[in-house]
Enzyme design. Structure first.
Site, PDB file in Angstrom:
ATOM      1  N   LYS A 189       0.850  -1.070   0.080  1.00  0.00           N
ATOM      2  CA  LYS A 189       0.104  -0.022   0.043  1.00  0.00           C
ATOM      3  C   LYS A 189       0.977   1.394  -0.150  1.00  0.00           C
ATOM      4  CE  LYS A 189      -3.364  -2.922   0.399  1.00  0.00           C
ATOM      5  NZ  LYS A 189      -2.927  -4.139   0.688  1.00  0.00           N
TER       6      LYS A 189
HETATM    7  C1  LIG Z   1      -9.520  -5.474  -0.869  1.00  0.00           C
HETATM    8  C2  LIG Z   1      -8.507  -5.661   0.428  1.00  0.00           C
HETATM    9  N1  LIG Z   1      -9.342  -5.836   1.233  1.00  0.00           N
HETATM   10  C3  LIG Z   1      -8.600  -6.251   2.668  1.00  0.00           C
HETATM   11  C4  LIG Z   1      -7.299  -6.354   2.739  1.00  0.00           C
HETATM   12  C5  LIG Z   1      -6.730  -6.962   3.893  1.00  0.00           C
HETATM   13  O1  LIG Z   1      -5.727  -5.979   4.448  1.00  0.00           O
HETATM   14  P1  LIG Z   1      -4.615  -6.444   5.245  1.00  0.00           P
HETATM   15  O2  LIG Z   1      -3.605  -7.321   4.395  1.00  0.00           O
HETATM   16  O3  LIG Z   1      -3.851  -5.473   5.970  1.00  0.00           O
HETATM   17  O4  LIG Z   1      -5.021  -7.277   6.361  1.00  0.00           O
HETATM   18  C6  LIG Z   1      -6.494  -6.192   1.498  1.00  0.00           C
HETATM   19  C7  LIG Z   1      -5.302  -6.460   1.393  1.00  0.00           C
HETATM   20  O5  LIG Z   1      -4.466  -6.581   0.601  1.00  0.00           O
HETATM   21  C8  LIG Z   1      -7.251  -6.017   0.476  1.00  0.00           C
HETATM   22  O6  LIG Z   1      -6.615  -5.855  -0.738  1.00  0.00           O
END
Ligand SMILES: Cc1ncc(COP(=O)(O)O)c(C=O)c1O
Length: 391
Positions: free
Chosen positions: A180
């Site tokens: 990110k």
């Molecule tokens: C669309 C979406 N939702 C939720 C998440 C979950 O985030 P995290 O990896 O920080 O738990 C991601 C992670 O890449 C994502 O792309």
């Protein structure tokens, strides 16, 4: 090898983490509060609650919104699996909605058919940094009295008609994973303008700590608070908060650099009739968390997807051989064994999500990507297609 992404850290990040170590306060504390303040200010939200990941941000927010057994929550059929998993974890049911293949986001036209008497909420996802088409989604939600939780995991810096993503629904959930634009290693944040929702989310992230003054140890530092519900430990550490604060200070430059890389790809790949580059609808500012194209040497359909998928995979293998990392955009949870076998989902009911899973391709995108490396990516794409099309 040109990687798919590379986080941008400098002396400032190292100094901020060192200061936190020297302070002796490394669990959640003042550095997290400062980071929350910066995300709230940037997005324009009244409240921001830091969490240990984007997934735990979604988990806490869906719990704070009250979803539980017997409830249904609509999510897109092409998204990271945790968007759906957190709903299942809470005993509710994730109901999948097909996507629009031109934006990779929830198709508002398919939404109405997903709603039943049990539906309590909708989770639109702003995939790869591009806002979902929120207006019709919000209209459907308000017609049916549903809450809207925006999955902004990818969309820090992404706007819909002048408003930052995460601000038009009841709440928005960000991720600070290393792919990110702002990263804390792992990390997340819930933003909302609803004070009660922020308070419930904060409590759930901290074991369910009671928030009313009578039960919180009467303001003393030595008495433990009361607990109202089953909470979690979803807290972010101050080491991460300090890192996130410095990353927020870099955000404007990072977003602009990403946008420049994306625009250069748009131009350099414009003449390729087998690759569809990202589409940005009017009124939307793309945050370019990822640059995701659709491999499209022929009109894709469920009949042709298998052979097209073999060609895309051959293309990715050849690019890898030439030193260029690529990835599929994200995945369709409806294609995973978990959702097919345990929950009896039929992927063919979500044709666009299946096509996106099998035919999307993300190209290297990060602020430090040099023009020379980007030229290498583009020429590798042009030459590798010959190998792919022999499959
Ligand atoms: C669309 C979406 N939702 C939720 C998440 C979950 O985030 P995290 O990896 O920080 O738990 C991601 C992670 O890449 C994502 O792309």
């Amino acid at each position: 090898m040109i990687p798919i992404t590379r986080p941008l850290f400098g002396e400032e990040e190292i100094a901020a983490i060192a200061r936190t170590l020297e302070s002796g306060w490394v669990a959640q504390g003042p550095a997290v509060a400062e980071f929350e303040g910066k995300v709230a200010a940037y997005t324009g939200a009244t409240h921001a609650v830091a969490t240990s990941s984007g997934t735990t941000a979604l988990h806490a927010a869906v719990a704070a919104l009250g979803a539980g057994p017997g409830d249904e929550v609509v999510v897109p059929a092409f998204t990271w699996v945790s968007t759906a998993n957190v709903i299942q974890h809470l005993g509710a049911t994730a109901v999948f909605c097909d996507i629009d293949l031109t934006t990779f986001n929830m198709d508002p036209a398919a939404l109405e058919d997903c709603i039943t008497a049990r539906t309590v909420g909708i989770v639109p996802v702003h995939l790869f940094g591009l806002s979902a088409d929120l207006e019709p989604i919000l209209q459907t939600a308000s017609r049916h009295g549903l809450w809207v939780l925006e999955d902004c995991a990818c969309s820090l810096g992404g706007f819909y008609r002048g408003t930052h993503t995460g601000r038009l629904g009841d709440a928005g959930c960000f991720s600070f994973h290393p792919r990110k634009s702002v990263t804390t290693g792992e990390g997340g944040m819930v933003v909302t303008d609803v004070a009660g929702l922020a308070e419930r989310t904060r409590s759930l992230c901290d074991h369910g700590t009671a928030t009313d003054s009578e039960a919180d140890g009467s303001g003393t530092a030595f008495l433990l608070s009361d607990y109202d519900g089953l909470g979690f430990n979803f807290r972010l550490t101050d080491l991460q908060g300090a890192l996130g604060s410095v990353q927020m200070d870099r955000l404007a430059g990072v977003l602009e650099a990403r946008r420049q890389v994306a625009l250069a790809y748009d131009e350099a790949l414009d003449d390729l009739d087998w690759l569809t580059t990202p589409t940005v609808p009017d009124g939307v500012v793309h945050a370019y968390q990822a640059y995701v194209c659709l491999f499209r040497p022929a009109e894709p359909s469920l009949d042709s997807v298998h052979s097209l998928n073999e060609q895309r995979n051959a293309l990715m293998t050849e690019l890898d051989r030439r030193g260029v990392a690529t990835r599929q955009g994200t995945h369709a949870p409806v294609l995973t064994r978990l959702y097919r076998e345990r929950y009896g989902i039929r992927p063919e009911e979500f044709p666009n999500a299946v096509l996106a899973d099998r035919l999307s391709i993300a190209l290297p995108l990060y602020p430090q990507l040099t023009a020379a490396d980007q030229d290498t990516v583009v020429s590798a794409l042009r030459t590798s297609i010959g190998v792919a099309s022999r499959h």
